[in-house]
Design an enzyme around this catalytic site. Structure first.
Site, short mmCIF file in Angstrom:
data_model
loop_
_atom_site.label_atom_id
_atom_site.label_comp_id
_atom_site.label_asym_id
_atom_site.label_seq_id
_atom_site.Cartn_x
_atom_site.Cartn_y
_atom_site.Cartn_z
CE LYS A 104 7.11 -6.59 -0.50
NZ LYS A 104 5.84 -6.77 -1.21
CG ASN A 105 6.63 -4.54 -4.22
OD1 ASN A 105 6.47 -5.61 -3.63
ND2 ASN A 105 6.04 -3.42 -3.84
NE ARG A 121 3.88 -10.22 2.79
CZ ARG A 121 3.05 -9.31 2.26
NH1 ARG A 121 2.19 -8.68 3.00
NH2 ARG A 121 3.09 -9.06 0.96
CG ASP A 145 3.81 0.18 -1.61
OD1 ASP A 145 2.62 0.00 -1.29
OD2 ASP A 145 4.37 -0.42 -2.55
CB CYS A 165 -5.07 -7.48 0.67
SG CYS A 165 -4.82 -5.75 0.45
NE ARG A 183 -3.53 -5.07 -3.49
CZ ARG A 183 -2.29 -5.41 -3.16
NH1 ARG A 183 -2.04 -5.88 -1.95
NH2 ARG A 183 -1.31 -5.30 -4.02
N1 EPU Z 1 -6.63 -2.31 -9.74
C1 EPU Z 1 -7.81 -2.54 -10.40
N2 EPU Z 1 -7.88 -3.64 -11.22
C2 EPU Z 1 -6.82 -4.47 -11.41
C3 EPU Z 1 -5.62 -4.21 -10.75
C4 EPU Z 1 -5.55 -3.12 -9.90
O1 EPU Z 1 -8.79 -1.81 -10.25
O2 EPU Z 1 -6.95 -5.43 -12.18
C5 EPU Z 1 -6.53 -1.16 -8.84
C6 EPU Z 1 -6.14 -1.55 -7.43
O3 EPU Z 1 -7.25 -1.93 -6.65
C7 EPU Z 1 -5.46 -0.30 -6.94
C8 EPU Z 1 -4.76 0.23 -8.20
O4 EPU Z 1 -5.46 -0.37 -9.29
O5 EPU Z 1 -6.42 0.64 -6.54
C9 EPU Z 1 -3.28 -0.10 -8.31
O6 EPU Z 1 -3.08 -1.49 -8.06
P1 EPU Z 1 -1.87 -2.29 -8.72
O7 EPU Z 1 -2.42 -3.35 -9.61
O8 EPU Z 1 -0.91 -1.32 -9.33
O9 EPU Z 1 -1.21 -2.97 -7.45
P2 EPU Z 1 -0.37 -4.33 -7.48
O10 EPU Z 1 0.35 -4.42 -8.74
O11 EPU Z 1 -1.25 -5.46 -7.08
C10 EPU Z 1 1.85 -3.37 -6.51
C11 EPU Z 1 2.69 -3.58 -5.28
C12 EPU Z 1 2.00 -2.97 -4.08
C13 EPU Z 1 1.76 -1.49 -4.34
C14 EPU Z 1 0.93 -1.32 -5.62
C15 EPU Z 1 0.73 0.13 -6.00
C16 EPU Z 1 3.85 -5.64 -5.77
C17 EPU Z 1 4.10 -7.05 -5.41
N3 EPU Z 1 2.91 -5.00 -5.09
O12 EPU Z 1 0.62 -4.06 -6.28
O13 EPU Z 1 2.92 -3.11 -3.01
O14 EPU Z 1 1.07 -0.93 -3.26
O15 EPU Z 1 1.61 -1.97 -6.71
O16 EPU Z 1 1.93 0.76 -6.19
O17 EPU Z 1 4.51 -5.09 -6.63
C18 EPU Z 1 3.63 -3.35 -0.77
O18 EPU Z 1 4.77 -3.55 -1.19
O19 EPU Z 1 3.37 -3.16 0.45
C19 EPU Z 1 2.50 -3.35 -1.72
C20 EPU Z 1 1.25 -3.51 -1.36
#
Ligand code: EPU
Length: 450
Positions: free
Chosen positions: A22-23, A406, A314, A116, A121
């Site tokens: 999915k991701n 999801r 995750d 969320c 986030r």
């Molecule tokens: N963060 C910041 N600023 C940003 C972006 C992120 O401070 O601009 C922080 C976040 O708050 C968090 C950390 O950096 O503490 C990592 O967040 P990241 O941006 O890597 O998360 P994401 O890309 O939004 C993806 C996955 C998540 C998974 C995270 C971490 C997808 C669609 N989602 O989210 O998956 O937990 O990476 O590995 O790829 C799930 O599948 O259940 C899920 C939540």
């Protein structure tokens, strides 16, 4: 909102296969917006998040067609650039259209995703990266508006307080493919989903090197074209099935298992006493067959979630469910989302002994969990409750199964195949978190096997 009824205690045995990720799929699908040529995907999982992304792409002028796990996208109208609040609010990952739309259409309006279920986030790093590429960004009516006539290459440090950002890296890397000149992303996310995205982008004509390492280099090109791509197996789903096997002292063979992407997880499993063995070492360890078996007595461990290649956040909730059955005290520290513990009070309702202090939880092993009505408000927390239910005594009702839909395609069908006693109960048959089976004809219970 459907629920699962689980009668625990069945030992899981048999063979299953892991679906596409999915991701990985979400930013891969968003990348189709970088071209007006056709992009075809194979091994796309059948999940509500993918359906939502398809709808968003249609709203943005693409035609999307699906045939089982094959999905084809072609952008036919590039005049619309608004990802509306009602879509973004149902799926945060909609934010990954930001980079592709900006790069290709010169303007994008994306509703700002809120917090969320597991905390704040932010997307500040996505925006900082796009600004470095020359975008002018403003916030209006809850929407982010980004504009740039043509992006230009830049050197960008993309690290934040919690390390790298996965979708932030995806956004900046995708946008930089069409920028003028060279972009370097430093402290890029190293997650395999980023490597998968780079493989597709390069097949579309981009020039990306270093994906999968903290430094990604992108030489911008003027145009991208169509391509065909097979989505990588879902490492989080694979890890969840491995933990499910361990929870029930099972013996499960898992095909398309991305062993190479789960070394932090198999390392913890091995310390616990769960063995994940590649059955044919001639296969590519990124997608191979493994057998999962566990020793009868599970040892406690200590682990910390980290960006890849560390232990994935995750799978933290699912591993916590397993450690409830260990013979001692385990310590889990969450370093990506310090508030991601919605499963803690629910597991406690089943008899788990958990003590939380800030971003750390101590798990005191117990000899048994007991079934209870439980619910969680996110995907992975819900998965941990299902796993706990598989090993608990008596009946567990997990409400709000839409969270699971999801990220796990027909979860109950997969688990049933392995011998679990799990049934989907339709929304109207649940009152106050409990099924009202006595008062309705049995035929009204919905069993979903598709
Ligand atoms: N963060 C910041 N600023 C940003 C972006 C992120 O401070 O601009 C922080 C976040 O708050 C968090 C950390 O950096 O503490 C990592 O967040 P990241 O941006 O890597 O998360 P994401 O890309 O939004 C993806 C996955 C998540 C998974 C995270 C971490 C997808 C669609 N989602 O989210 O998956 O937990 O990476 O590995 O790829 C799930 O599948 O259940 C899920 C939540």
């Amino acid at each position: 909102m459907d629920a699962f009824s689980i009668h625990g205690g069945q030992r899981l045995t048999g063979t299953i296969s892991v679906d596409g990720s999915k991701n990985a799929s979400l930013p891969l699908l968003a990348a189709s917006l970088l071209t007006n040529q056709q992009v075809s995907y194979d091994c796309v999982p059948v999940l509500s998040d993918i359906t939502n992304m398809g709808r968003l792409l249609e709203e943005l002028g693409s035609t999307v067609s699906r045939d089982g796990e094959k999905l084809t996208v072609r952008t036919v109208n590039e005049s619309k650039s608004h990802a509306r609040y009602d879509i973004v609010r149902t799926m945060r990952a909609s934010v990954c259209v930001l980079g592709p739309l900006l790069a290709r259409r010169g303007e994008v309006r994306v509703s700002m995703p809120g917090g969320c279920a597991f905390g704040d986030r932010p997307i500040d790093l996505h925006l900082r990266g796009l600004e470095a590429l020359g975008a002018k960004i403003e916030l209006e009516g809850g929407d982010i508006i980004a504009r740039a006539e043509r992006l230009h290459g830049a050197t960008i440090f993309l690290g934040g307080p919690f390390g790298s950002t996965v979708l932030g890296t995806a956004n900046v890397m995708s946008a930089a493919t069409l920028a003028k000149g060279k972009t370097i992303i430093e402290q890029a996310a190293c997650e395999p989903e980023i490597t998968d995205l780079a493989i597709l982008l390069n097949a579309m004509g981009a020039n990306i090197t270093g994906a999968g390492t903290p430094r990604i280099t992108i030489e911008g090109v003027d145009e991208l074209g169509g391509a065909t791509h097979t989505v990588m197996p879902d490492r989080i789903v694979a890890g969840t099935w491995a933990i499910a096997a361990a929870m029930t002292n099972g013996d499960v063979v898992i095909d398309r298992f991305p062993l190479d992407h789960l070394l932090a997880v198999t390392d913890v499993l091995s310390s616990v006493g769960v063995h994940v063995q590649q059955t044919d070492t001639s296969q590519d360890p990124k997608s191979c067959t493994v057998q999962v078996v566990s020793d009868r007595s599970l040892q406690p461990v200590m682990f910390t979630t980290q960006p890849y290649p560390g232990f994935p956040t995750d799978l933290q909730a699912q591993m916590m469910a397993l450690l409830c059955f260990s013979t001692g005290n385990s310590i889990i520290t969450e370093k990506i989302y310090p508030e991601r513990f919605m499963h803690v009070p629910e597991l406690s309702r089943m008899g788990a002994k958990l003590v939380r202090q800030g971003s750390t939880v101590m798990v005191q092993g117990v000899s048994r969990l007991v079934g209870a009505p439980v619910m969680a408000s996110d995907l992975r927390a819900s998965a941990s409750l299902v796993l706990a239910g598989l090993a608990a005594e008596g009946e567990t009702i997990v409400s709000r199964v839409y969270h699971l839909d999801r990220g796990y395609a027909a979860m109950e069908t997969v688990l049933k195949k392995l011998g679990a006693n799990i049934t989907r109960i339709a929304d109207e048959q649940i009152v106050d978190g409990l099924p009202v089976v006595e008062t309705v004809p049995a035929k009204k219970l919905v069993q979903t096997d598709s």
